[in-house]
Design a protein around this motif. Structure first.
Motif, PDB file in Angstrom:
ATOM      1  N   TYR A 238       0.887  -1.315  -0.002  1.00 44.78           N
ATOM      2  CA  TYR A 238       0.235   0.021   0.065  1.00 44.78           C
ATOM      3  C   TYR A 238       1.059   1.251   0.009  1.00 44.78           C
ATOM      4  N   ALA A 239       1.832   1.246   0.745  1.00 45.48           N
ATOM      5  CA  ALA A 239       2.846   2.392   0.723  1.00 45.48           C
ATOM      6  C   ALA A 239       3.382   2.643  -0.455  1.00 45.48           C
ATOM      7  N   ASN A 240       3.725   1.770  -1.145  1.00 42.98           N
ATOM      8  CA  ASN A 240       4.341   2.031  -2.398  1.00 42.98           C
ATOM      9  C   ASN A 240       3.358   2.492  -3.554  1.00 42.98           C
ATOM     10  N   LEU A 241       2.277   2.221  -3.497  1.00 45.56           N
ATOM     11  CA  LEU A 241       1.221   2.752  -4.347  1.00 45.56           C
ATOM     12  C   LEU A 241       0.879   4.086  -3.863  1.00 45.56           C
ATOM     13  N   LEU A 242       0.998   4.463  -2.685  1.00 44.63           N
ATOM     14  CA  LEU A 242       1.089   5.847  -2.151  1.00 44.63           C
ATOM     15  C   LEU A 242       2.450   6.734  -2.172  1.00 44.63           C
ATOM     16  N   GLN A 243       3.211   6.136  -2.632  1.00 44.38           N
ATOM     17  CA  GLN A 243       4.712   6.664  -2.243  1.00 44.38           C
ATOM     18  C   GLN A 243       5.018   7.332  -0.948  1.00 44.38           C
ATOM     19  N   ALA A 244       4.761   6.244  -0.206  1.00 45.19           N
ATOM     20  CA  ALA A 244       4.847   6.699   1.102  1.00 45.19           C
ATOM     21  C   ALA A 244       5.925   6.059   1.883  1.00 45.19           C
ATOM     22  N   PRO A 245       6.681   6.552   2.758  1.00 41.53           N
ATOM     23  CA  PRO A 245       7.796   5.639   3.425  1.00 41.53           C
ATOM     24  C   PRO A 245       7.038   4.864   4.581  1.00 41.53           C
ATOM     25  N   VAL A 246       7.774   3.751   5.082  1.00 42.47           N
ATOM     26  CA  VAL A 246       7.274   2.730   6.014  1.00 42.47           C
ATOM     27  C   VAL A 246       8.632   2.644   6.782  1.00 42.47           C
ATOM     28  N   GLU A 247       8.521   2.374   8.247  1.00 38.09           N
ATOM     29  CA  GLU A 247       9.442   2.330   9.070  1.00 38.09           C
ATOM     30  C   GLU A 247       8.761   1.036  10.094  1.00 38.09           C
ATOM     31  N   VAL A 248       9.863  -0.074  10.188  1.00 38.28           N
ATOM     32  CA  VAL A 248       9.243  -1.257  10.850  1.00 38.28           C
ATOM     33  C   VAL A 248       9.866  -0.950  12.374  1.00 38.28           C
ATOM     34  N   VAL A 249       9.379  -0.994  13.400  1.00 43.86           N
ATOM     35  CA  VAL A 249       9.893  -0.861  14.909  1.00 43.86           C
ATOM     36  C   VAL A 249       9.686  -2.230  15.624  1.00 43.86           C
ATOM     37  N   TYR A 250      10.628  -2.317  16.427  1.00 44.76           N
ATOM     38  CA  TYR A 250      10.370  -3.358  17.380  1.00 44.76           C
ATOM     39  C   TYR A 250      10.476  -3.218  18.820  1.00 44.76           C
ATOM     40  N   ASN A 251      10.947  -1.746  18.934  1.00 37.54           N
ATOM     41  CA  ASN A 251      11.152  -1.173  20.424  1.00 37.54           C
ATOM     42  C   ASN A 251      10.953   0.068  20.487  1.00 37.54           C
ATOM     43  N   ALA A 252      11.186   0.640  21.630  1.00 39.38           N
ATOM     44  CA  ALA A 252      10.984   1.956  22.033  1.00 39.38           C
ATOM     45  C   ALA A 252      11.759   2.987  21.026  1.00 39.38           C
ATOM     46  N   ASN A 253      13.158   2.385  21.207  1.00 41.26           N
ATOM     47  CA  ASN A 253      14.171   3.217  20.463  1.00 41.26           C
ATOM     48  C   ASN A 253      13.881   3.275  18.897  1.00 41.26           C
ATOM     49  N   ASP A 254      13.628   2.178  18.410  1.00 45.73           N
ATOM     50  CA  ASP A 254      13.038   2.009  16.911  1.00 45.73           C
ATOM     51  C   ASP A 254      11.888   3.127  16.650  1.00 45.73           C
ATOM     52  N   TYR A 255      11.171   3.047  17.472  1.00 47.22           N
ATOM     53  CA  TYR A 255      10.066   3.965  17.354  1.00 47.22           C
ATOM     54  C   TYR A 255      10.179   5.445  17.522  1.00 47.22           C
ATOM     55  N   GLN A 256      11.289   5.886  18.451  1.00 47.15           N
ATOM     56  CA  GLN A 256      11.645   7.178  18.506  1.00 47.15           C
ATOM     57  C   GLN A 256      12.639   7.519  17.228  1.00 47.15           C
ATOM     58  N   GLN A 257      13.238   6.859  16.648  1.00 47.58           N
ATOM     59  CA  GLN A 257      14.019   7.014  15.432  1.00 47.58           C
ATOM     60  C   GLN A 257      13.121   7.236  13.999  1.00 47.58           C
ATOM     61  N   ALA A 258      12.108   6.452  14.241  1.00 45.34           N
ATOM     62  CA  ALA A 258      11.090   6.481  13.118  1.00 45.34           C
ATOM     63  C   ALA A 258      10.288   7.977  12.912  1.00 45.34           C
ATOM     64  N   ILE A 259      10.014   8.269  14.329  1.00 48.53           N
ATOM     65  CA  ILE A 259       9.371   9.665  14.568  1.00 48.53           C
ATOM     66  C   ILE A 259      10.356  10.879  14.305  1.00 48.53           C
ATOM     67  N   GLU A 260      11.686  10.642  14.227  1.00 47.87           N
ATOM     68  CA  GLU A 260      12.726  11.593  13.727  1.00 47.87           C
ATOM     69  C   GLU A 260      12.704  11.590  12.409  1.00 47.87           C
ATOM     70  N   LYS A 261      12.777  10.408  11.758  1.00 45.65           N
ATOM     71  CA  LYS A 261      12.836  10.369  10.390  1.00 45.65           C
ATOM     72  C   LYS A 261      11.530  11.017   9.479  1.00 45.65           C
ATOM     73  N   PHE A 262      10.330  10.934  10.228  1.00 44.31           N
ATOM     74  CA  PHE A 262       9.300  11.413   9.591  1.00 44.31           C
ATOM     75  C   PHE A 262       8.995  12.888  10.222  1.00 44.31           C
ATOM     76  N   ALA A 263       9.683  13.609  10.622  1.00 37.57           N
ATOM     77  CA  ALA A 263       9.584  15.048  11.200  1.00 37.57           C
ATOM     78  C   ALA A 263       9.018  15.934  10.001  1.00 37.57           C
ATOM     79  N   ASN A 264       9.173  15.614   8.788  1.00 34.34           N
ATOM     80  CA  ASN A 264       8.867  16.560   7.765  1.00 34.34           C
ATOM     81  C   ASN A 264       7.435  16.158   6.914  1.00 34.34           C
ATOM     82  N   LEU A 265       6.916  15.046   7.718  1.00 35.17           N
ATOM     83  CA  LEU A 265       5.677  14.805   6.903  1.00 35.17           C
ATOM     84  C   LEU A 265       4.241  15.256   7.754  1.00 35.17           C
TER      85      LEU A 265
END
Length: 382
Positions: A238-265
């Protein structure tokens, strides 16, 4: 207690049968209207079924209380104990209260059934439709009371359109104060919660597609569903069809890094793992990964093909989260949707969307009062 069931064309005739056989001490335990269909359903016959019972009490005097004689010596008042305390067991008190409550409910049921006995067949069939939709008993009673009043004040039979209008009026009073409608676009993170099998990932794709196609928003996806590889691949498709990035997170640190990557969305959709959330440990796992702060708008997804009691168990587990609204899925896969209205009213939660198919992004409807009322009467009643 001796109990027996009686069937008669009217309540009055049924009561005569009860009194003639069980006497004036008989108690009505339950009563209901029974409609039987003959000749391929073209001819309907209405009867009243009454379940009655009576206690058989031995009228012989007890030997523990002999007749008083003229020379009986009474105790003088001064010989009575000065302080006499009577202790009543709490369990007895609670049991008595329970029995009184049951009697009140029985009386209310009898009064309601007596009202129903005065209603014509077309209204009884309409009430039967409400029951088949699994609408809550209190809502059915409220609608039935309104139908009874209109029937009493009308010189002609109530049409289906009038009965539908009366029922909608009752539902409007219950639903009018609840928040309805989709994303507010006031918060960046859209957190979609719910148990396994309810269609969270597909629902997220439908919501996200509307944001891109209709609102021209820049979006991204975060998934914590690392338990099912297929779920991750589905979201990536679905993300590819919408040309949107995807982040897979396993823990709280991964989640925080994904939040930082998506700061401009503009918006970030969070797809949580589908687990058996009747178990509290999975709720705790969610809290360890996701930061439920004020920037998050949370929705709880429930499937209308599930039992109402199971959905209630899920809702109670998520009570500690700030769930804004429900999303109900699989409306097209069930013949009864009363549960949707029951849960909204009972838990004072609004509705964002309901879905009615697998097509993305077509098969999703943003909830409003008009389409919710129309949806209820799209079944076999029409």
């Amino acid at each position: 207690m001796k109990m027996k069931k009686y069937t008669a064309p009217s309540i009055a005739e049924a009561m005569k049968l009860v009194r003639s056989e069980l006497g004036d001490d008989a108690v009505i335990i339950n009563s209901k209207v029974v409609v039987t269909k003959k000749l391929f359903g073209l001819v309907r016959h209405k009867n009243f079924e009454v379940l009655a019972g009576v206690d058989r009490i031995d009228s012989k005097p007890s030997s523990r209380f002999p007749d008083l004689q003229a020379n009986t010596e009474f105790i003088k008042p001064t010989e009575l104990p000065q302080q006499t305390k009577v202790h009543i067991d709490d369990s007895f008190t609670n049991e008595l209260k329970s029995e009184i409550s049951d009697l009140k409910l029985m009386l209310q049921s009898m009064q309601r059934d007596a009202k129903l006995s005065e209603l014509p067949e077309e209204i009884l069939l309409f009430i039967d439709y409400l029951k088949r939709q699994e609408l809550d008993d209190e809502l059915i009673t409220a609608i039935s009371d309104e139908l009874f009043v209109h029937h009493q004040n009308s010189e002609s039979p109530l049409s289906n359109q009038i009965m539908e209008k009366i029922a909608k009026g009752v539902l409007i009073k219950k639903l009018a104060e609840l928040p309805l409608g989709g994303l507010s676009y006031r918060k960046k993170y859209i957190n979609v919660l719910g148990p396994t099998g309810v269609g969270k990932t597909t629902t997220i794709a439908k919501m996200a597609a509307r944001c891109v196609l209709e609102k021209k928003k820049k979006i991204g996806f975060i998934t914590t569903d690392t338990y099912r590889i297929a779920a991750i691949e589905q979201l990536k498709t679905y993300a590819n069809l919408l040309q949107a990035p995807v982040e897979v997170v396993y823990n709280a640190n991964d989640y925080q890094q994904a939040i930082e990557k998506f700061a401009n969305l503009d918006l970030v959709f969070i797809d949580t793992a589908g687990r058996n959330y009747k178990e509290a440990r999975y709720i705790n796992d969610l809290k360890k990964i996701i930061n439920f702060n004020e920037e998050v708008e949370s929705y709880l997804v429930l499937s209308l093909t599930s039992k109402e009691s199971d959905m209630e168990a899920i809702i109670k587990q998520f009570n500690e989260f700030a769930i804004g609204k429900f999303i109900f899925t699989k409306v097209d896969e069930t013949n009864s949707i009363g549960t949707m209205y029951n849960l909204m009213i009972k838990y004072n939660k609004g509705l964002a969307y309901y879905t009615n198919g697998q097509e993305v992004p077509e098969d999703i409807e943003e909830a409003n009062l008009d389409n919710l009322l129309e949806l209820f009467f799209q079944g076999e009643f029409k």
